[in-house]
Design a protein around this motif. Structure first.
Motif, short mmCIF file in Angstrom:
data_model
loop_
_atom_site.label_atom_id
_atom_site.label_comp_id
_atom_site.label_asym_id
_atom_site.label_seq_id
_atom_site.Cartn_x
_atom_site.Cartn_y
_atom_site.Cartn_z
N ALA A 1 0.85 -1.20 0.00
CA ALA A 1 0.00 0.00 0.00
C ALA A 1 0.88 1.25 0.00
O ALA A 1 0.61 2.22 -0.70
N GLU A 2 1.98 1.20 0.77
CA GLU A 2 2.86 2.36 0.84
C GLU A 2 3.65 2.55 -0.47
O GLU A 2 3.82 3.67 -0.94
N LEU A 3 4.10 1.43 -1.04
CA LEU A 3 4.81 1.53 -2.32
C LEU A 3 3.92 2.18 -3.37
O LEU A 3 4.38 2.98 -4.20
N ASP A 4 2.64 1.83 -3.32
CA ASP A 4 1.70 2.38 -4.30
C ASP A 4 1.63 3.91 -4.20
O ASP A 4 1.47 4.58 -5.22
N THR A 5 1.80 4.41 -2.99
CA THR A 5 1.73 5.88 -2.85
C THR A 5 3.08 6.54 -3.14
O THR A 5 3.10 7.66 -3.63
N VAL A 6 4.20 5.86 -2.86
CA VAL A 6 5.50 6.56 -3.04
C VAL A 6 6.13 6.37 -4.42
O VAL A 6 6.84 7.26 -4.88
N VAL A 7 5.91 5.22 -5.06
CA VAL A 7 6.58 4.98 -6.36
C VAL A 7 5.81 5.76 -7.44
O VAL A 7 4.63 5.48 -7.69
N THR A 8 6.47 6.74 -8.05
CA THR A 8 5.72 7.67 -8.90
C THR A 8 5.42 7.13 -10.29
O THR A 8 4.33 7.36 -10.80
N ALA A 9 6.37 6.39 -10.92
CA ALA A 9 6.12 5.92 -12.30
C ALA A 9 4.99 4.90 -12.30
O ALA A 9 5.06 3.89 -11.61
#
Ligand SMILES: NC(=O)c1ccc[n+]([C@@H]2O[C@H](COP(=O)([O-])OP(=O)(O)OC[C@H]3O[C@@H](n4cnc5c(N)ncnc54)[C@H](O)[C@@H]3O)[C@@H](O)[C@H]2O)c1
Length: 287
Positions: free
Chosen positions: A102-110
């Motif tokens: 869930a956190e990766l989904d918010t931080v990884v921009t591409a």
């Protein structure tokens, strides 16, 4: 898309091995763990492993230095913002992994970045559903030690985009030099679905007094050309890991072959986990 910037979540046994593989393949790698101690331990094990590679003539000292320079350690998930591929190799805990995705989904921009899990036993779809981009999520299952074992299982969920699987297949073979196989998102994928029932059959044979552990191992080494017998292999994998993976396969499929033998449960209760604790079915205290 050429993948040049990767991330690894978790710097334990597998995360540090995967980070080493990526850095040796020339990628810029960010490794995240939850504490300075965990990071220090991950970094030390990568340094040790690279040093071993130099001593064995597998890489030059310049290559070792270059690989180390490509590795960046952090406790901050935000440092994954510009990553094109992130491989999650955190502790085998579903809630922890869902929170990470869930956190990766918010931080990884591409939006075309690929998010992968190295889980041995959990459904990939549950992590995919924790993100808003389930089509970009798959399993990339390395084997221990990741820098040495050639195999990578690509685990395809019900929602993984086939293009993502093809891209990861090409990346793992052409860039990382691995051998890939594809598996659907089913308990044990391919290797553990075959291996765990085999190891459990061997343990049940010993438990029943049908043969000694030494004879079971000698039989498979000398009769079937296995490099090590199943009892020694269970010790190497870790008896706690065998128990955990067996339980999760058995829970979902009901396959009696994956039901953990009582002897295995008792050994785990006793803290006899195999090579990593110095004693499992065999004694490793002198090695
Ligand atoms: N051990 C094996 O042989 C093996 C083989 C293949 C796959 N796996 C899988 O790899 C994963 C990791 O296993 P391992 O053996 O390396 O475990 P490990 O316990 O050695 O390492 C796990 C690491 O994850 C870290 N961690 C926990 N929560 C975190 C978070 N929120 N963010 C970042 N880091 C976090 C821990 O601090 C620890 O350093 C598991 O999913 C396991 O099933 C293990």
């Amino acid at each position: 898309m050429a993948i040049e910037r990767a991330g690894v979540v978790g710097s334990g046994l597998m995360g540090s091995g995967i980070a080493e593989v990526l850095a040796r393949a020339g990628l810029d790698v960010v490794v995240r763990d939850i504490s300075a101690e965990a990071i220090a331990s991950g970094r030390a094990s990568i340094e040790k492993s690279l040093e071993k590679g130099v001593q064995r003539g597998k890489l030059s000292s310049d290559d070792r230095d270059a690989a180390l320079a490509r590795l960046h350690f952090t406790v901050d998930m935000a440092d994954f913002a510009d990553r094109q591929l992130v491989i999650e190799a955190a502790s085998e805990n579903e809630d922890v992994k869902k929170a990470i995705f869930a956190e990766l989904d918010t931080v990884v921009t591409a939006k075309d970045a690929i998010l992968a899990s190295n889980t041995s036993s959990m459904p990939i779809i549950r992590f995919a559903q924790a993100t808003g981009r389930p089509d970009r999520v798959l399993g990339i299952h390395f084997f221990n030690p990741a820098p040495v074992q050639p195999l990578v299982e690509l685990v395809v969920s019900e929602l993984t985009d086939p293009g993502v699987v093809d891209a990861m297949d090409a990346f793992a073979t052409d860039v990382l030099g691995k051998v890939t196989i594809r598996a659907s998102d089913r308990p044990g994928f391919v290797v553990n679905a075959l291996l765990i029932p085999f190891l459990f059959s061997a343990i049940r044979m010993v438990e029943a007094g049908h043969a000694t552990k030494e004879d079971v191992d000698l039989g498979m080494v000398n009769g079937c050309a296995h490099p090590m017998g199943p009892i020694a292999l269970a010790d190497r994998v870790g008896l706690d890991t065998c128990l955990f993976v067996g339980k999760s396969i058995h829970e979902e499929t009901g396959d009696p072959a994956a039901k953990p033998p009582v002897l295995l449960s008792r050994m785990v209760d006793a803290g006899l986990l195999g090579v990593k604790t110095g004693r499992g079915f065999y004694d490793y205290s002198a090695t």
